[in-house]
Design a protein around this motif. Structure first.
Motif, PDB file in Angstrom:
ATOM      1  N   LEU A  41     -38.519 -92.254 -53.210  1.00 25.08           N
ATOM      2  CA  LEU A  41     -39.272 -91.032 -53.452  1.00 25.08           C
ATOM      3  C   LEU A  41     -40.623 -91.357 -54.076  1.00 25.08           C
ATOM      4  CD1 LEU A  41     -36.437 -88.833 -54.975  1.00 25.08           C
ATOM      5  CD2 LEU A  41     -37.388 -88.678 -52.671  1.00 25.08           C
ATOM      6  N   PRO A  42     -41.620 -90.504 -53.880  1.00 28.12           N
ATOM      7  CA  PRO A  42     -42.897 -90.711 -54.563  1.00 28.12           C
ATOM      8  C   PRO A  42     -42.715 -90.628 -56.077  1.00 28.12           C
ATOM      9  CG  PRO A  42     -43.128 -89.116 -52.804  1.00 28.12           C
ATOM     10  CD  PRO A  42     -41.661 -89.367 -52.961  1.00 28.12           C
ATOM     11  N   ALA A  43     -43.625 -91.205 -56.783  1.00 35.55           N
ATOM     12  CA  ALA A  43     -43.575 -91.180 -58.247  1.00 35.55           C
ATOM     13  C   ALA A  43     -43.677 -89.743 -58.759  1.00 35.55           C
ATOM     14  CB  ALA A  43     -44.723 -91.998 -58.816  1.00 35.55           C
ATOM     15  N   PRO A  44     -43.075 -89.432 -59.898  1.00 38.85           N
ATOM     16  CA  PRO A  44     -43.165 -88.082 -60.464  1.00 38.85           C
ATOM     17  C   PRO A  44     -44.602 -87.598 -60.659  1.00 38.85           C
ATOM     18  CG  PRO A  44     -41.516 -89.351 -61.620  1.00 38.85           C
ATOM     19  CD  PRO A  44     -42.215 -90.299 -60.695  1.00 38.85           C
ATOM     20  N   SER A  45     -45.506 -88.507 -60.895  1.00 36.45           N
ATOM     21  CA  SER A  45     -46.899 -88.113 -61.085  1.00 36.45           C
ATOM     22  C   SER A  45     -47.496 -87.540 -59.802  1.00 36.45           C
ATOM     23  CB  SER A  45     -47.725 -89.305 -61.554  1.00 36.45           C
ATOM     24  OG  SER A  45     -47.659 -90.340 -60.592  1.00 36.45           O
ATOM     25  N   ALA A  46     -46.943 -87.896 -58.655  1.00 35.89           N
ATOM     26  CA  ALA A  46     -47.439 -87.358 -57.381  1.00 35.89           C
ATOM     27  C   ALA A  46     -47.212 -85.855 -57.303  1.00 35.89           C
ATOM     28  CB  ALA A  46     -46.759 -88.055 -56.214  1.00 35.89           C
ATOM     29  N   LYS A  47     -46.072 -85.378 -57.769  1.00 31.97           N
ATOM     30  CA  LYS A  47     -45.780 -83.943 -57.754  1.00 31.97           C
ATOM     31  C   LYS A  47     -46.744 -83.190 -58.659  1.00 31.97           C
ATOM     32  CE  LYS A  47     -42.099 -80.585 -58.289  1.00 31.97           C
ATOM     33  NZ  LYS A  47     -40.709 -80.345 -58.631  1.00 31.97           N
ATOM     34  N   ALA A  48     -47.068 -83.760 -59.783  1.00 35.09           N
ATOM     35  CA  ALA A  48     -47.992 -83.113 -60.720  1.00 35.09           C
ATOM     36  C   ALA A  48     -49.390 -82.980 -60.122  1.00 35.09           C
ATOM     37  CB  ALA A  48     -48.045 -83.902 -62.026  1.00 35.09           C
ATOM     38  N   SER A  49     -49.752 -83.890 -59.231  1.00 34.41           N
ATOM     39  CA  SER A  49     -51.095 -83.854 -58.653  1.00 34.41           C
ATOM     40  C   SER A  49     -51.250 -82.813 -57.546  1.00 34.41           C
ATOM     41  CB  SER A  49     -51.480 -85.239 -58.131  1.00 34.41           C
ATOM     42  OG  SER A  49     -50.672 -85.577 -57.030  1.00 34.41           O
ATOM     43  N   LEU A  50     -50.179 -82.204 -57.082  1.00 32.17           N
ATOM     44  CA  LEU A  50     -50.258 -81.223 -55.997  1.00 32.17           C
ATOM     45  C   LEU A  50     -51.031 -79.966 -56.389  1.00 32.17           C
ATOM     46  CD1 LEU A  50     -46.663 -81.301 -54.479  1.00 32.17           C
ATOM     47  CD2 LEU A  50     -48.712 -82.437 -53.640  1.00 32.17           C
ATOM     48  N   ALA A  51     -50.967 -79.581 -57.636  1.00 31.56           N
ATOM     49  CA  ALA A  51     -51.576 -78.319 -58.089  1.00 31.56           C
ATOM     50  C   ALA A  51     -53.066 -78.240 -57.787  1.00 31.56           C
ATOM     51  CB  ALA A  51     -51.327 -78.134 -59.576  1.00 31.56           C
ATOM     52  N   GLY A  52     -53.786 -79.311 -57.854  1.00 30.52           N
ATOM     53  CA  GLY A  52     -55.223 -79.270 -57.654  1.00 30.52           C
ATOM     54  C   GLY A  52     -55.690 -79.605 -56.248  1.00 30.52           C
ATOM     55  N   ARG A  53     -54.781 -79.656 -55.289  1.00 33.02           N
ATOM     56  CA  ARG A  53     -55.154 -80.078 -53.938  1.00 33.02           C
ATOM     57  C   ARG A  53     -55.242 -78.904 -52.965  1.00 33.02           C
ATOM     58  NH1 ARG A  53     -51.495 -85.484 -53.062  1.00 33.02           N
ATOM     59  NH2 ARG A  53     -52.369 -86.657 -54.785  1.00 33.02           N
ATOM     60  N   ASP A  54     -56.039 -79.117 -51.910  1.00 34.36           N
ATOM     61  CA  ASP A  54     -56.142 -78.134 -50.835  1.00 34.36           C
ATOM     62  C   ASP A  54     -54.815 -78.009 -50.101  1.00 34.36           C
ATOM     63  OD1 ASP A  54     -58.834 -77.658 -51.329  1.00 34.36           O
ATOM     64  OD2 ASP A  54     -59.491 -79.217 -49.925  1.00 34.36           O
ATOM     65  N   TRP A  55     -54.603 -76.863 -49.449  1.00 42.25           N
ATOM     66  CA  TRP A  55     -53.389 -76.625 -48.679  1.00 42.25           C
ATOM     67  C   TRP A  55     -53.553 -77.179 -47.267  1.00 42.25           C
ATOM     68  CZ3 TRP A  55     -48.783 -74.999 -50.419  1.00 42.25           C
ATOM     69  CH2 TRP A  55     -48.746 -74.499 -51.701  1.00 42.25           C
ATOM     70  N   SER A  56     -53.389 -78.467 -47.132  1.00 41.76           N
ATOM     71  CA  SER A  56     -53.420 -79.129 -45.837  1.00 41.76           C
ATOM     72  C   SER A  56     -52.304 -80.170 -45.842  1.00 41.76           C
ATOM     73  CB  SER A  56     -54.771 -79.809 -45.604  1.00 41.76           C
ATOM     74  OG  SER A  56     -54.894 -80.965 -46.409  1.00 41.76           O
ATOM     75  N   MET A  57     -52.103 -80.819 -44.710  1.00 41.39           N
ATOM     76  CA  MET A  57     -51.048 -81.837 -44.680  1.00 41.39           C
ATOM     77  C   MET A  57     -51.350 -82.983 -45.634  1.00 41.39           C
ATOM     78  SD  MET A  57     -51.423 -83.813 -41.106  1.00 41.39           S
ATOM     79  CE  MET A  57     -51.901 -85.507 -41.214  1.00 41.39           C
ATOM     80  N   TRP A  58     -52.622 -83.211 -45.948  1.00 41.60           N
ATOM     81  CA  TRP A  58     -52.979 -84.310 -46.837  1.00 41.60           C
ATOM     82  C   TRP A  58     -52.656 -84.000 -48.285  1.00 41.60           C
ATOM     83  CZ3 TRP A  58     -52.765 -88.271 -44.208  1.00 41.60           C
ATOM     84  CH2 TRP A  58     -53.217 -88.290 -42.903  1.00 41.60           C
ATOM     85  N   ARG A  59     -52.303 -82.763 -48.571  1.00 41.06           N
ATOM     86  CA  ARG A  59     -51.809 -82.403 -49.906  1.00 41.06           C
ATOM     87  C   ARG A  59     -50.609 -83.282 -50.266  1.00 41.06           C
ATOM     88  NH1 ARG A  59     -51.786 -77.536 -52.901  1.00 41.06           N
ATOM     89  NH2 ARG A  59     -49.916 -77.284 -54.146  1.00 41.06           N
ATOM     90  N   TYR A  60     -49.846 -83.657 -49.262  1.00 38.01           N
ATOM     91  CA  TYR A  60     -48.607 -84.415 -49.451  1.00 38.01           C
ATOM     92  C   TYR A  60     -48.735 -85.879 -49.035  1.00 38.01           C
ATOM     93  CZ  TYR A  60     -47.106 -79.613 -49.661  1.00 38.01           C
ATOM     94  OH  TYR A  60     -46.998 -78.291 -49.990  1.00 38.01           O
ATOM     95  N   ARG A  61     -49.911 -86.456 -49.186  1.00 37.10           N
ATOM     96  CA  ARG A  61     -50.181 -87.803 -48.693  1.00 37.10           C
ATOM     97  C   ARG A  61     -49.236 -88.871 -49.242  1.00 37.10           C
ATOM     98  NH1 ARG A  61     -54.795 -86.056 -50.771  1.00 37.10           N
ATOM     99  NH2 ARG A  61     -55.320 -86.545 -52.902  1.00 37.10           N
ATOM    100  N   GLU A  62     -48.718 -88.707 -50.446  1.00 35.39           N
ATOM    101  CA  GLU A  62     -47.774 -89.700 -50.974  1.00 35.39           C
ATOM    102  C   GLU A  62     -46.471 -89.718 -50.189  1.00 35.39           C
ATOM    103  OE1 GLU A  62     -50.664 -88.790 -54.115  1.00 35.39           O
ATOM    104  OE2 GLU A  62     -49.360 -87.504 -52.937  1.00 35.39           O
ATOM    105  N   TRP A  63     -46.124 -88.612 -49.587  1.00 37.02           N
ATOM    106  CA  TRP A  63     -44.898 -88.530 -48.792  1.00 37.02           C
ATOM    107  C   TRP A  63     -45.133 -88.955 -47.354  1.00 37.02           C
ATOM    108  CZ3 TRP A  63     -45.927 -85.166 -52.742  1.00 37.02           C
ATOM    109  CH2 TRP A  63     -44.966 -85.055 -53.730  1.00 37.02           C
TER     110      TRP A  63
END
Length: 64
Positions: A41-63
């Motif tokens: 799984l991606p690191a827990p810090s990756a989930k925290a970084s989602l809040a400030g990202r655009d709503w595109s597929m690259w929002r989930y780039r760690e996955w």
């Protein structure tokens, strides 16, 4: 540094496994689509970084 992918393909129908090389779209054995299975799984810090990202597929780039 290893260049091996951190994921494999698993058939959604028969459970066959395959390396991701090439452009496979369906299982050669039964014709069902492939599912991606990640090794970790991606690191827990990756989930925290989602809040400030655009709503595109690259929002989930760690996955991806």
């Amino acid at each position: 540094m290893s260049t091996a992918p951190r994921w494999t393909l698993v058939c959604s129908g028969c459970g066959a496994k395959r390396e991701p090389g090439g452009l496979p779209t369906v299982c050669e054995q039964c014709g069902s689509p492939w599912l991606v299975r990640y090794g970790a799984l991606p690191a827990p810090s990756a989930k925290a970084s989602l809040a400030g990202r655009d709503w595109s597929m690259w929002r989930y780039r760690e996955w991806l």
